[in-house]
Design a protein around this motif. Sequence first.
Motif, PDB file in Angstrom:
ATOM      1  N   GLU A  69      81.955 -42.086  90.026  1.00 26.62           N
ATOM      2  CA  GLU A  69      82.581 -43.377  89.706  1.00 26.62           C
ATOM      3  C   GLU A  69      81.510 -44.445  89.727  1.00 26.62           C
ATOM      4  OE1 GLU A  69      86.181 -43.997  92.044  1.00 26.62           O
ATOM      5  OE2 GLU A  69      86.325 -41.832  92.271  1.00 26.62           O
ATOM      6  N   CYS A  70      80.641 -44.409  88.743  1.00 21.56           N
ATOM      7  CA  CYS A  70      79.424 -45.225  88.793  1.00 21.56           C
ATOM      8  C   CYS A  70      79.636 -46.591  88.160  1.00 21.56           C
ATOM      9  CB  CYS A  70      78.282 -44.489  88.098  1.00 21.56           C
ATOM     10  SG  CYS A  70      76.709 -45.296  88.371  1.00 21.56           S
ATOM     11  N   ILE A  71      79.070 -47.603  88.838  1.00 21.96           N
ATOM     12  CA  ILE A  71      79.188 -48.963  88.306  1.00 21.96           C
ATOM     13  C   ILE A  71      78.038 -49.315  87.366  1.00 21.96           C
ATOM     14  CG2 ILE A  71      80.523 -49.876  90.252  1.00 21.96           C
ATOM     15  CD1 ILE A  71      77.876 -50.989  91.382  1.00 21.96           C
ATOM     16  N   ASN A  73      75.277 -48.558  84.125  1.00 23.48           N
ATOM     17  CA  ASN A  73      75.497 -48.121  82.750  1.00 23.48           C
ATOM     18  C   ASN A  73      74.197 -47.666  82.085  1.00 23.48           C
ATOM     19  OD1 ASN A  73      77.427 -47.607  80.786  1.00 23.48           O
ATOM     20  ND2 ASN A  73      76.873 -49.467  79.650  1.00 23.48           N
ATOM     21  N   CYS A  74      73.604 -46.622  82.659  1.00 22.04           N
ATOM     22  CA  CYS A  74      72.370 -46.098  82.070  1.00 22.04           C
ATOM     23  C   CYS A  74      72.721 -45.372  80.778  1.00 22.04           C
ATOM     24  CB  CYS A  74      71.683 -45.152  83.047  1.00 22.04           C
ATOM     25  SG  CYS A  74      71.478 -45.874  84.689  1.00 22.04           S
ATOM     26  N   LYS A  75      72.037 -45.745  79.705  1.00 17.56           N
ATOM     27  CA  LYS A  75      72.452 -45.279  78.375  1.00 17.56           C
ATOM     28  C   LYS A  75      72.456 -43.763  78.207  1.00 17.56           C
ATOM     29  CE  LYS A  75      71.380 -49.260  75.528  1.00 17.56           C
ATOM     30  NZ  LYS A  75      70.459 -49.807  74.530  1.00 17.56           N
ATOM     31  N   TYR A  76      71.517 -43.090  78.879  1.00 16.95           N
ATOM     32  CA  TYR A  76      71.355 -41.647  78.680  1.00 16.95           C
ATOM     33  C   TYR A  76      72.315 -40.816  79.514  1.00 16.95           C
ATOM     34  CZ  TYR A  76      68.736 -42.910  82.805  1.00 16.95           C
ATOM     35  OH  TYR A  76      68.391 -43.456  84.010  1.00 16.95           O
ATOM     36  N   CYS A  77      73.086 -41.469  80.409  1.00 15.89           N
ATOM     37  CA  CYS A  77      73.800 -40.723  81.440  1.00 15.89           C
ATOM     38  C   CYS A  77      75.282 -40.542  81.102  1.00 15.89           C
ATOM     39  CB  CYS A  77      73.657 -41.437  82.773  1.00 15.89           C
ATOM     40  SG  CYS A  77      74.562 -40.631  84.106  1.00 15.89           S
ATOM     41  N   ILE A  78      75.747 -39.336  81.323  1.00 14.37           N
ATOM     42  CA  ILE A  78      77.141 -39.009  81.044  1.00 14.37           C
ATOM     43  C   ILE A  78      78.095 -39.802  81.939  1.00 14.37           C
ATOM     44  CG2 ILE A  78      77.187 -37.022  82.635  1.00 14.37           C
ATOM     45  CD1 ILE A  78      78.860 -36.896  79.240  1.00 14.37           C
TER      46      ILE A  78
HETATM   47  S1  SF4 Z   1      71.959 -42.410  85.995  1.00 12.48           S
HETATM   48 FE1  SF4 Z   1      74.187 -42.261  85.665  1.00 12.48          FE
HETATM   49  S2  SF4 Z   1      75.063 -41.932  87.691  1.00 12.48           S
HETATM   50 FE2  SF4 Z   1      72.953 -42.692  87.984  1.00 12.48          FE
HETATM   51  S3  SF4 Z   1      73.148 -44.882  88.186  1.00 12.48           S
HETATM   52 FE3  SF4 Z   1      72.771 -44.502  86.004  1.00 12.48          FE
HETATM   53  S4  SF4 Z   1      74.827 -44.312  85.135  1.00 12.48           S
HETATM   54 FE4  SF4 Z   1      75.080 -44.127  87.323  1.00 12.48          FE
END
Ligand code: SF4
Lengths: 506, 264
Positions: A69-71, A73-78
């Motif tokens: 439940e991540c806040i 928003n890393c573009k590459y990450c599911i």
């Molecule tokens: S890599 Fe994915 S899980 Fe980690 S902080 Fe960025 S969006 Fe969240």
Amino acid sequence: MIFQDHATIKEKLEILSDAAKYDVACTSSGVSRKGNKGEIGNTAASGICHAFGADGRCISLLKVLFTNECIYNCKYCINRSTNDIPRATFTPEEVCTLTIEFYRRNYIEGLFLSSGIVESPDYTMELVCRTLHDLRTLHRFNGYIHCKAIPGASRELIEEAGWYADRMSINLELPTARGLQELAPNKNRTTILTPMRQIQNGMAESRAMLGMKGGNQSAYWYTQKRTGRALPGEQATLHTTQNLFGQKKAPEKLADNSLKEAQTAPDNLISSSNTGLTQWKHRDISRGFVPAGQSTQMIIGATGESDYEIMAVTEALYQRFDLKRVFFSAFININQDSSLPAVNGQPLLRREHRLYQADFLLRYYGFRADELLTQQRPFFNTYLDPKCDWALSHLEQFPVEINTADFNTLLRVPGIGTKSAQRIVAARRTGKLDYHALKAIGVVMKRAIYFITCNGQMMYHFLKIDEDYITRNLLENDVDVMKGFDEKVTYKQLTLFDDSDYEDTN
Amino acid sequence: MDKPTRIYQCNNTVDGIFSAVYDAGLSGYGHRFIRIQPIQAGQNENYELFAEYVQVETDSKKTKSVIDAVRQKISEKAYLFIMSAVISDFPDRGDVIYQFVTYGFTLGAKVCNALQIPCVDRIFAMNRAVQNETHFFREFLRFQEVQKDPSLLLAVIEPRHHIIPLLMEHFADRFIEEWFIIYDKTHLEASFHQKGGNWEVYLLTPEKAKKLEELSEQKEEYVDLWKTFFHQIAIKERTNKKLQTSMLPLHYRKHMTEFLEDNP
Ligand code: SF4
């Protein structure tokens, strides 16, 4: 977002292992610890794999996120906040139960706990710490723990985790600061490098106080010692030791060009003045602080870096941050994000493979990054592995006489790995070696014969020390050299090399 | 000078082989003319026409003398080599151990590195085979909980070599507080580890072996959870069954939880 509030442990495991699978590291190596009465578990220095998944990767640890439940928003990450995917969060108890029950059945070597960021970095890191605390103290777990440090978490929490974990990692995510800014707007190099430096200094302190039990040096470190090179990282060690005895601290200078941000961080943020261990009295120090060292990983192929830039950063991480391992992860555009490159699977996997081979040459063979690549020649040869490639452009150093060459020289011969070089040196003490003995020793002859003599003779009189001639022969005769480059199925990952040039030494 | 080959026939056990090495060593017959042949009970012996045969009397005291001499006069590493070789399944292990020990008494500790000598090369290969197999099972052996309160774990393996003692060194340290059994289906051997640390290796009767197999056929909850994890953790975009098979040969999968059919 789809929340799984009342999810069963199986549903959570489904979501949170799926969410963790893109993390590369699954190694359980770096620390050897015997079992203790009243506890469960031990660890083996070389690590133990327990299964191989359908993608051929080794499964060694229960690799899960605490929450997705991540806040951020890393573009590459599911798991980025804007994705519409099932979400879940474990309780510390659930993670502990799964770890212990899997471990008892010999499914795993231990736990690799990572997490998306829920609420805030500190809130998340606290949950991670509570889980590790329970696992070590309530469940008396003495097996392997790899813990991901959450960028931006407080130094107290980072330190606490380091007393429970064997290995910690903080992902560099991308090879350059610019790339990071573009793709992971909520992160920056300072929040990544600061805990990395904190852990490095903590490890140095732990080694100084606890000796062998405090933790091991990395393969890179040993290789540098063997080849007689000084490590810039040694300053850090010295520095922290001084701190221990209350001497004056001076901010440490970082001179590498590849991690420039580390140099220019405001107020010496990344200096030893705000690192150092403070919890000796409150923690169980018997395992040492992060005794198996730290690792990192970066995504390759999402932003435009050359292999040369990637290797330079990798080398800087080994030298300046004393990392155990740097992992590379070929970019997969899972989010179909149009601002990112489309998937180009095979060529990128090949590239990842070459980077891993080159990483091996740095860590075990004493090569420097600038020996392998230069600004003028910034990419690896697709057809030849980096060691053959290097040898072919340094033919003036060959052939090498097997019966007299020193260890470091033997190591640079294609077809001779660390084990075979050791065996050659040992076997020479009982008499001269011939080509037959070299085979028994495990030298890959089809590659080595162009580069060696035995008692002054090459194996076949018609062999020539000539770049074109050798290249042609290597490509034609050496199936290994071509392995995995035309056909998806034979692609090999680093840990899986059967080829003696890249075998692990322990 | 040529003389007939002398063949020492012995029990196909650790003590049998070491007893033969001991007798052969004392004979002074000349190592080039000596061979050691372990005989399995009930096996048909293949007699050679021009050889002379000596029957070896098995005696654990002989084992001890050989081992002590190797540790004192050669090295600990040489001792590990011969121990790996003796628990292996290679038919020539008696010959190789005997020759290796003979060279070792002359060369001392360096013998282990002298891969130029054929018997050293061979014992090195035997050692590697046994260590590799042990390592595979350290990785791939699976326990299941066949009883609760007190909990009892059971693992079934089918190794080529008699590796239970090597495996037990590892698992007894790891699972000090567990009750567990490792059952070697190939050789009908099993070892039973008691909570707190004691373990022994037993030769099983067929009835006992059958009982263990029945026990191993139960189902338990964590199998399902482990399978879930196992499937989820693979990256679909990178599926590579060929690589998986080269890392984890089919032969080892027979008793691995994640590869067992769901509903037999
Ligand atoms: S890599 Fe994915 S899980 Fe980690 S902080 Fe960025 S969006 Fe969240």
